[in-house]
Design a protein around this motif. Sequence first.
Motif, PDB file in Angstrom:
ATOM      1  N   ALA A   1      -3.294  -2.632 -63.168  1.00 52.10           N
ATOM      2  CA  ALA A   1      -4.248  -3.577 -62.579  1.00 52.10           C
ATOM      3  C   ALA A   1      -5.664  -3.019 -62.613  1.00 52.10           C
ATOM      4  O   ALA A   1      -6.623  -3.735 -62.925  1.00 52.10           O
ATOM      5  N   VAL A   2      -5.823  -1.740 -62.263  1.00 55.02           N
ATOM      6  CA  VAL A   2      -7.150  -1.119 -62.263  1.00 55.02           C
ATOM      7  C   VAL A   2      -7.755  -1.140 -63.663  1.00 55.02           C
ATOM      8  O   VAL A   2      -8.943  -1.450 -63.854  1.00 55.02           O
ATOM      9  N   LEU A   3      -6.942  -0.842 -64.671  1.00 52.97           N
ATOM     10  CA  LEU A   3      -7.436  -0.840 -66.047  1.00 52.97           C
ATOM     11  C   LEU A   3      -7.702  -2.256 -66.547  1.00 52.97           C
ATOM     12  O   LEU A   3      -8.697  -2.506 -67.231  1.00 52.97           O
ATOM     13  N   SER A   4      -6.820  -3.189 -66.207  1.00 55.23           N
ATOM     14  CA  SER A   4      -6.959  -4.564 -66.695  1.00 55.23           C
ATOM     15  C   SER A   4      -8.236  -5.220 -66.190  1.00 55.23           C
ATOM     16  O   SER A   4      -8.898  -5.960 -66.929  1.00 55.23           O
ATOM     17  N   TYR A   5      -8.575  -4.967 -64.946  1.00 50.41           N
ATOM     18  CA  TYR A   5      -9.757  -5.601 -64.360  1.00 50.41           C
ATOM     19  C   TYR A   5     -10.951  -4.654 -64.298  1.00 50.41           C
ATOM     20  O   TYR A   5     -11.938  -4.950 -63.639  1.00 50.41           O
ATOM     21  N   LYS A   6     -10.829  -3.530 -64.973  1.00 50.89           N
ATOM     22  CA  LYS A   6     -11.920  -2.545 -65.074  1.00 50.89           C
ATOM     23  C   LYS A   6     -12.484  -2.199 -63.699  1.00 50.89           C
ATOM     24  O   LYS A   6     -13.710  -2.152 -63.493  1.00 50.89           O
ATOM     25  N   ALA A   7     -11.576  -1.993 -62.770  1.00 49.26           N
ATOM     26  CA  ALA A   7     -11.964  -1.680 -61.403  1.00 49.26           C
ATOM     27  C   ALA A   7     -12.336  -0.207 -61.266  1.00 49.26           C
ATOM     28  O   ALA A   7     -11.926   0.639 -62.069  1.00 49.26           O
ATOM     29  N   THR A   8     -13.091   0.098 -60.228  1.00 55.73           N
ATOM     30  CA  THR A   8     -13.463   1.485 -59.964  1.00 55.73           C
ATOM     31  C   THR A   8     -12.256   2.301 -59.513  1.00 55.73           C
ATOM     32  O   THR A   8     -12.072   3.441 -59.926  1.00 55.73           O
TER      33      THR A   8
ATOM     34  N   LEU B   1      10.517  -4.838 -46.482  1.00 56.53           N
ATOM     35  CA  LEU B   1       9.376  -4.067 -46.975  1.00 56.53           C
ATOM     36  C   LEU B   1       8.052  -4.757 -46.670  1.00 56.53           C
ATOM     37  O   LEU B   1       7.957  -5.987 -46.673  1.00 56.53           O
ATOM     38  N   ALA B   2       7.048  -3.933 -46.419  1.00 56.89           N
ATOM     39  CA  ALA B   2       5.653  -4.382 -46.366  1.00 56.89           C
ATOM     40  C   ALA B   2       4.914  -3.682 -47.493  1.00 56.89           C
ATOM     41  O   ALA B   2       5.027  -2.458 -47.652  1.00 56.89           O
ATOM     42  N   VAL B   3       4.177  -4.456 -48.277  1.00 57.57           N
ATOM     43  CA  VAL B   3       3.446  -3.917 -49.430  1.00 57.57           C
ATOM     44  C   VAL B   3       1.988  -4.337 -49.320  1.00 57.57           C
ATOM     45  O   VAL B   3       1.686  -5.500 -49.036  1.00 57.57           O
ATOM     46  N   VAL B   4       1.086  -3.384 -49.551  1.00 63.20           N
ATOM     47  CA  VAL B   4      -0.351  -3.671 -49.559  1.00 63.20           C
ATOM     48  C   VAL B   4      -0.933  -3.095 -50.844  1.00 63.20           C
ATOM     49  O   VAL B   4      -0.662  -1.934 -51.194  1.00 63.20           O
ATOM     50  N   VAL B   5      -1.726  -3.916 -51.545  1.00 67.24           N
ATOM     51  CA  VAL B   5      -2.402  -3.487 -52.775  1.00 67.24           C
ATOM     52  C   VAL B   5      -3.889  -3.736 -52.606  1.00 67.24           C
ATOM     53  O   VAL B   5      -4.298  -4.833 -52.179  1.00 67.24           O
ATOM     54  N   MET B   6      -4.690  -2.747 -52.934  1.00 63.39           N
ATOM     55  CA  MET B   6      -6.149  -2.869 -52.845  1.00 63.39           C
ATOM     56  C   MET B   6      -6.764  -2.517 -54.198  1.00 63.39           C
ATOM     57  O   MET B   6      -6.433  -1.484 -54.789  1.00 63.39           O
ATOM     58  N   ILE B   7      -7.620  -3.398 -54.698  1.00 58.21           N
ATOM     59  CA  ILE B   7      -8.344  -3.164 -55.949  1.00 58.21           C
ATOM     60  C   ILE B   7      -9.830  -3.130 -55.619  1.00 58.21           C
ATOM     61  O   ILE B   7     -10.390  -4.122 -55.140  1.00 58.21           O
ATOM     62  N   ASN B   8     -10.476  -2.014 -55.894  1.00 58.93           N
ATOM     63  CA  ASN B   8     -11.871  -1.799 -55.512  1.00 58.93           C
ATOM     64  C   ASN B   8     -12.813  -2.044 -56.684  1.00 58.93           C
ATOM     65  O   ASN B   8     -12.667  -1.447 -57.753  1.00 58.93           O
ATOM     66  N   GLU B   9     -13.757  -2.931 -56.473  1.00 61.60           N
ATOM     67  CA  GLU B   9     -14.830  -3.229 -57.425  1.00 61.60           C
ATOM     68  C   GLU B   9     -14.311  -3.643 -58.796  1.00 61.60           C
ATOM     69  O   GLU B   9     -14.615  -3.007 -59.817  1.00 61.60           O
ATOM     70  N   PRO B  10     -13.523  -4.719 -58.880  1.00 61.21           N
ATOM     71  CA  PRO B  10     -13.151  -5.234 -60.199  1.00 61.21           C
ATOM     72  C   PRO B  10     -14.395  -5.741 -60.927  1.00 61.21           C
ATOM     73  O   PRO B  10     -15.286  -6.340 -60.316  1.00 61.21           O
ATOM     74  N   ALA B  11     -14.446  -5.504 -62.222  1.00 58.54           N
ATOM     75  CA  ALA B  11     -15.604  -5.933 -63.007  1.00 58.54           C
ATOM     76  C   ALA B  11     -15.366  -7.340 -63.566  1.00 58.54           C
ATOM     77  O   ALA B  11     -14.228  -7.794 -63.702  1.00 58.54           O
TER      78      ALA B  11
END
Length: 615
Positions: free
Chosen positions: A284-291, A559-569
């Motif tokens: 996800a980080v690579l796909s959306y070019k996130a920081t 289960l509880a799942v949390v995903v955070m994506i910081n600064e997607p480009a």
Amino acid sequence: MKRNNPKPKQGAIIRWRYLLVCATVFAVFATLVARAAYIQVIEPDFAVSESDKRTVRVEKVNVQRGLILDRHGNELAISVPVVSVYGDPKQLDKALTAKAYSLTRKHARENQLDLKQAVAALDKDPARLAQQKEEIYNSDSRWQDLAEVLRLQKPLVDGKLTSDSSRRFVYLKRQVTPPVARYISELKLPGIYLLDESKRFYPAGEVTAHVLGFTNIDGEGIEGIEKLYNEALTGEAGKRTIRKDAQGREIEILDERARIEPENIQLSIDQRIQSLAYRSLKSAVLSYKATSGSAMVVDVHTGEVLAMVNSPSFNPNNLKNAAPHKRRNRAITDLFEPGSTMKPISVLAGLEYGTIDHDSVIKTKGWMRVGGSIVTDGKNNGPMDLRTILQKSSNVGVSKIAQTMPKQDFIGFFQRLGFGEETGTGMVGESDGLFTPHGRWSDFEVATLSYGYRISVSTAQMARAYAAIGSGGINRPLTILKQNGKVHGERVFEKRNAYAVLEMMESVFERGGTATRVKLDGYRVGGKTGTSKKAAFGGYGDEYVGYFAGIAPVSDPRLAVVVMINEPAGDVYYGGDVAGPAFSEIMSGSLRILNVAPDLEAVAQLNQRRDYVTY
């Protein structure tokens, strides 16, 4: 008249000499007796210490660092034997000196020179002796071979070995491979020795790097679990004090202390889920070019952390490219305003305090004025029930719910869920978050809190709050260690309210919700998207943080799942778009790994309803 001096008698001379010899022998004997008495009676410790220097040896009984295991006993961190190379400059200097005198004697014999005079001349000329030792050292090609196999510059090796001949120990290279150690042993260089040591190895590499941390070259924990449980993992080396004879044979054991074995640390981490979560997050980080990004998976019944991952990561087996920003465990250190992922908690607060009920309808018109400021929705949705408020992610709806309660009661509800304090993992560097429940809050600030602003939380804190919802209102501290018994927690809200909100959270996957394209894969999931602007100097900037948090299965939460994506480009930055796919992969994959059965009957019913979209 000539007088003749009488000559002494021969017997008198002999007697005088005899007495002198006797007196001398007696004096020597008395001196020896006095010295012996002084050494043995008055100063016995000196003799004992001198004897011990020659005969007593202390041997260290090494102990390997303890293992770090996942919840199923799989090895996450192990110690492997390695060899370090060190030098004894004093021993080397002694060998070079002996070689210099040997060559001097050889030269004297070959040239028929006086041997004693040649040696004496060398004794009286230290500069000449030093020059000869340097020539002998430089003429030996084995020192160049040593430098090359260690991948060191020869001047560096020369400086360590010859700059100070009084030193007894200097490392040349730590933790070399066995083939290198064998080659150095075959060189048979004077003053060069091998030392058995151990090196930490992490089989999963970057997948578990932030959880485990790493050790320094001396085996001391620097970050993560390695630092948190350094004392338990280290143990204590044993020691044997023995006496040896002149031939080096052991003749007596003076003292023996058994080594204290280290503990093995078993984590709550499931390596299978950890790998799945890391792969999904990194994609996800690579796909959306996130920081950056982080994700956590928590067992709602125990508070055990089954996965804690971050991207970018680093390889703990090779720290050359491990920049500080890569080594940071963002799941517990980095803070962000969580945005709309807080809205289910705001609804839950209203239900818990009785200011609304499960069938309440909130009138909205797309905007409202609060304390001189404006709260807006994307569009006017009109009157909405609680389920629709979560489905449409209405800021106005949750702000009106917050207004139905006393300020301190509403704010105190967030405090009871653990915001503003550590989650309980005890991990190094964990942040408390930014939340001041006892401060002075304006009406507008309370409104913004209801939809995830005016508070900054970590991924771990959000995971703990959602785990409390999944557990039916039991707030448990998170733990990174495997739990074998029942884990107690504090009830912070009623079970029926928690499950009511959880069912409402299914609406985000319905048509018109904020996560219609997120796959369900046979499970009923209660989730919530969140998108917040990042604070900047003087207000908010143009960068975003995308969240997706959820609980599954709804029929029997696990289960509880949390995903955070910081600064997607780029133009795609909403939480449902950037964090939703990773959430889906992690949640559905984790449930399958744990052999949790899908909610088959409920899914069949959902598929029959046209207002639901499944993929």
